[in-house]
Design a protein around this motif. Structure first.
Motif, short mmCIF file in Angstrom:
data_model
loop_
_atom_site.label_atom_id
_atom_site.label_comp_id
_atom_site.label_asym_id
_atom_site.label_seq_id
_atom_site.Cartn_x
_atom_site.Cartn_y
_atom_site.Cartn_z
N PRO A 109 0.82 -1.22 0.00
CA PRO A 109 0.00 0.00 0.00
C PRO A 109 0.85 1.27 0.00
CG PRO A 109 -0.63 -1.49 1.78
CD PRO A 109 0.60 -2.06 1.17
N LYS A 110 0.23 2.40 -0.25
CA LYS A 110 0.96 3.67 -0.36
C LYS A 110 1.90 3.93 0.81
CE LYS A 110 -2.05 6.21 -3.41
NZ LYS A 110 -3.08 7.22 -3.55
N ALA A 111 3.01 4.57 0.51
CA ALA A 111 4.00 4.87 1.55
C ALA A 111 3.57 6.06 2.41
CB ALA A 111 5.35 5.13 0.90
N GLN A 112 2.75 6.93 1.86
CA GLN A 112 2.17 8.11 2.54
C GLN A 112 3.07 9.34 2.59
OE1 GLN A 112 -0.99 8.06 3.04
NE2 GLN A 112 -1.51 5.90 3.24
N THR A 113 4.35 9.16 2.89
CA THR A 113 5.23 10.34 2.93
C THR A 113 6.42 10.09 2.02
OG1 THR A 113 6.65 9.53 4.72
CG2 THR A 113 4.66 10.74 5.39
N VAL A 114 7.07 11.17 1.61
CA VAL A 114 8.23 11.03 0.73
C VAL A 114 9.37 10.31 1.47
CG1 VAL A 114 9.93 12.31 -0.64
CG2 VAL A 114 7.54 13.02 -0.65
N LEU A 115 9.52 10.65 2.74
CA LEU A 115 10.54 9.97 3.54
C LEU A 115 10.30 8.46 3.52
CD1 LEU A 115 12.98 10.27 5.51
CD2 LEU A 115 11.32 10.39 7.38
N ALA A 116 9.05 8.06 3.73
CA ALA A 116 8.72 6.62 3.73
C ALA A 116 8.96 6.00 2.36
CB ALA A 116 7.27 6.42 4.17
N MET A 117 8.76 6.77 1.29
CA MET A 117 9.01 6.25 -0.07
C MET A 117 10.48 5.88 -0.23
SD MET A 117 7.05 8.82 -2.63
CE MET A 117 5.32 9.14 -2.46
N VAL B 102 20.33 6.54 -2.94
CA VAL B 102 19.14 6.61 -2.08
C VAL B 102 19.52 7.05 -0.66
CG1 VAL B 102 17.16 5.31 -1.18
CG2 VAL B 102 17.96 4.88 -3.49
N ASN B 103 20.67 6.59 -0.18
CA ASN B 103 21.17 7.02 1.13
C ASN B 103 21.35 8.52 1.17
OD1 ASN B 103 21.65 5.43 3.42
ND2 ASN B 103 23.17 4.22 2.30
N ASP B 104 21.88 9.06 0.08
CA ASP B 104 22.14 10.48 -0.03
C ASP B 104 20.81 11.27 0.01
OD1 ASP B 104 23.98 12.64 -0.67
OD2 ASP B 104 22.86 12.75 -2.57
N ILE B 105 19.82 10.81 -0.75
CA ILE B 105 18.51 11.47 -0.76
C ILE B 105 17.88 11.41 0.63
CG2 ILE B 105 16.15 11.37 -1.70
CD1 ILE B 105 17.46 10.25 -4.32
N LEU B 106 17.96 10.23 1.26
CA LEU B 106 17.39 10.05 2.60
C LEU B 106 18.05 10.98 3.62
CD1 LEU B 106 16.83 6.24 3.22
CD2 LEU B 106 15.15 8.07 3.50
N GLY B 107 19.36 11.11 3.50
CA GLY B 107 20.11 11.98 4.41
C GLY B 107 19.59 13.40 4.33
N ARG B 108 19.36 13.87 3.09
CA ARG B 108 18.87 15.24 2.93
C ARG B 108 17.43 15.39 3.40
NH1 ARG B 108 20.34 16.64 -2.69
NH2 ARG B 108 20.85 14.43 -2.70
N LEU B 109 16.63 14.36 3.17
CA LEU B 109 15.23 14.41 3.64
C LEU B 109 15.19 14.51 5.16
CD1 LEU B 109 13.33 11.81 1.44
CD2 LEU B 109 12.64 14.18 1.82
N ARG B 110 16.09 13.78 5.82
CA ARG B 110 16.10 13.79 7.28
C ARG B 110 16.60 15.14 7.80
NH1 ARG B 110 18.18 7.92 7.05
NH2 ARG B 110 16.24 6.75 7.20
N LEU B 111 17.53 15.72 7.05
CA LEU B 111 18.11 17.00 7.47
C LEU B 111 17.14 18.16 7.25
CD1 LEU B 111 20.85 17.97 8.57
CD2 LEU B 111 21.57 18.36 6.20
#
Ligand SMILES: [Fe+2]
Ligand SMILES: [Fe+2]
Length: 173
Positions: A78-86, A134-143
């Motif tokens: 089912p949908k991830a709901q947030t971009v971070l979750a994606m 993907v790690n790089d994108i996640l790092g920026r999303l968290r920041l």
């Protein structure tokens, strides 16, 4: 010619690559539904990459005179709901694919199947790059957070990256 066991394992990996393509198509449509065009384009480019991975393996089996067996592809979750979750879902999935490819190489080596082992090297390198991106994108999303200005910036950046990915995969085809 490769062994039947090796062919079965590569066929299973073909299915995983198609599942990856399906998963990223689902995430692409989810992002589009949130009006995140850049994120949608990025996941669509990932979808095309995964289709290309599956086709590379199909070609390898054909070139080796082995049978290609196409199985049903599992529906995405089912949908991830947030971009971070994606992107968390993407990283988790890519890690499982990396583990599966490592197992394939282990098997090829156990059979002294050097052709398959060399063929799989491309995928090993590809997985390193995919996880790093993907790690790089996640790092920026968290920041910067997965809403407001930070998300808008990331979406614009992903739009640009998707274009380069599209060019790279059409050059490789
Ligand atoms: Fe892949
Ligand atoms: Fe991948």
């Amino acid at each position: 010619m490769i062994s039947d066991i090796m062919a079965t394992q590569i066929n299973a990996q073909i299915n995983r690559e198609f599942y990856s393509a399906y998963l990223y198509l689902a995430l692409s449509t989810e992002a589009e539904g949130m009006n995140l065009r850049g994120t949608g384009a990025w996941f669509l480019a990932k979808h095309h990459e995964e289709m290309m991975h599956a086709m590379k393996m199909v070609r390898y089996l054909l070139d080796q005179g082995a049978e290609v067996t196409l199985a049903g592809v599992t529906a995405p979750p089912p949908k991830a709901q947030t971009v971070l979750a994606m992107f968390e879902r993407t990283l988790e999935h890519e890690r499982s694919v990396t583990a599966a490819i490592n197992d394939l190489v282990d098997h090829a080596l156990s059979e002294k199947d050097h052709a398959t082992s060399i063929f799989l090297h491309w995928f090993i390198t590809e997985q390193i790059e995919e996880e790093a991106t993907v790690n790089d994108i996640l790092g920026r999303l968290r920041l910067f957070g997965d809403s407001g200005q930070g998300l808008l910036m990331l979406d614009n950046e992903l739009a640009a990256t998707a274009q380069t990915m599209g060019q790279a995969s059409s050059a490789a085809a």
